[in-house]
Scaffold this motif. Sequence first.
Motif: not given
Length: 115
Positions: A7-19, A98-101
Amino acid sequence: MYDDNCLFCKIIKGDIPSTKVYEDEYCYAFNDIDPQAPTHILVIPKEHIRSAAAVTPENSKYVSHIFEVIAELAEEKGMTEGFRVVSNCGESAGQSVFHLHFHVMSGRPFTWPAG
Ligand code: AMP
Ligand code: ZN
C-alpha cells in the motif's frame, strides 16, 4: 526497491492518493487517513523496508534522514507543545502496513505507557 503489493509503495508512486506533507529523494510524508491526534503524519522511506526489524547498516540512512525530516516538520508545523514518534513493529505491536513508517502525532496530551 518498490513492492507492487505494498500500500505505501503505491502511495509513494501516486497510484493511491494521499495528502502530501513533505517529499524528498529519500522519504515521503503524508496525513494519516485515520488521525489519532489533531496532527498525525506518517513518514515513510522511499525504499520498501518491512519494519523497524528490517533496518540494516545498508538501509539505516533512510531512518536517520527521516528523523532529520521529523525535526524539521515539528518546527514547521509548530509542534511546540511536544510530539510523539511511534513505529509499530510486528502484528502484536499493532503494525498493519508492512512498509516501515513513523507516526508523528501532536496537538493533544499523550499518556505513557501507550496501549
Ligand atoms: P500501523 O497500524 O502502525 O501499521 O499504521 C498504519 C497506518 O496507516 C494507520 O494509522 C492507518 O490509519 C494508516 N493508513 C492506512 N491506509 C492509509 C491510506 N490510504 N492513507 C493514509 N494513511 C493510511
Ligand atoms: Zn512498500
